[in-house]
Design a protein around this motif. Structure first.
Motif, short mmCIF file in Angstrom:
data_model
loop_
_atom_site.label_atom_id
_atom_site.label_comp_id
_atom_site.label_asym_id
_atom_site.label_seq_id
_atom_site.Cartn_x
_atom_site.Cartn_y
_atom_site.Cartn_z
N PHE A 24 -7.00 0.63 -6.13
CA PHE A 24 -6.96 2.00 -5.64
C PHE A 24 -8.15 2.27 -4.73
N THR A 57 -2.92 -3.39 -9.80
CA THR A 57 -3.02 -2.42 -8.70
C THR A 57 -4.47 -2.10 -8.41
N GLY A 60 0.31 5.91 -0.37
CA GLY A 60 -0.60 7.02 -0.52
C GLY A 60 -1.21 7.55 0.76
N SER A 76 -3.03 3.43 -3.02
CA SER A 76 -2.74 2.43 -4.05
C SER A 76 -2.29 1.14 -3.39
N CYS A 77 -2.59 0.05 -4.03
CA CYS A 77 -2.18 -1.28 -3.56
C CYS A 77 -1.55 -2.00 -4.75
N ALA A 78 -0.25 -1.97 -4.80
CA ALA A 78 0.47 -2.62 -5.89
C ALA A 78 0.74 -4.07 -5.52
N GLN A 132 -9.87 5.90 -3.75
CA GLN A 132 -9.95 7.36 -3.75
C GLN A 132 -10.83 7.77 -2.59
N ARG A 185 -9.73 -0.60 -9.86
CA ARG A 185 -8.61 -1.51 -10.11
C ARG A 185 -8.08 -1.33 -11.52
N ARG A 214 -5.51 9.41 -2.09
CA ARG A 214 -5.69 8.26 -2.98
C ARG A 214 -4.70 7.18 -2.57
N GLU A 218 0.83 -1.20 0.00
CA GLU A 218 0.00 0.00 0.00
C GLU A 218 0.86 1.25 0.00
#
Length: 117
Positions: A79, A77, A8, A21-23, A81, A71, A19, A6
């Motif tokens: 997301f 990834t 952001g 993010s989960c890469a 928001q 996604r 926002r 994760e």
């Protein structure tokens, strides 16, 4: 090796936006539903939002209309928001595979979100 990372998180004033993010790596991302879960100090983890493989979404009542999960399968990834943030949104936010709590094979390490009034 499966990894969910994760990013952001941060500190923001009430009414602001972030926002997350989960890469992901090491998994066939497109076949997994993805979930964002949060845990506030002294409270249990709660599901915030989930997105299925087809793009169907589900939100906790407390964030409906303010948060949007999405996604990008090509980037593997997910997301989140977050708009109109409130102090009660302060928590560590985790991403995980799966549609609901208790059915999560993989978890990220979490990212802190702090909302000040």
């Amino acid at each position: 090796q499966v990894q969910l990372v994760e990013s952001g998180g941060g500190s923001v004033q009430a009414g602001g936006s972030l926002r997350l993010s989960c890469a992901t790596s090491g998994l066939f991302f497109s076949v997994y539903s993805m979930t964002w879960v949060r845990q506030a100090p002294g409270k249990q983890r709660e599901l915030v939002a989930a997105i299925g493989t087809s793009g169907v979404t589900n939100y906790a009542d407390s964030v409906k209309g303010r948060f949007t999960i999405s996604r990008d399968n090509a980037k593997k990834t997910a997301f989140l928001q977050m708009n109109s943030l409130k102090p009660e949104d302060t928590a560590v936010y985790y991403c995980a595979t799966g549609w609901s709590m208790g059915k999560n094979d993989y978890w990220g390490q979490g990212t802190q979100v702090t909302v000040s009034s």
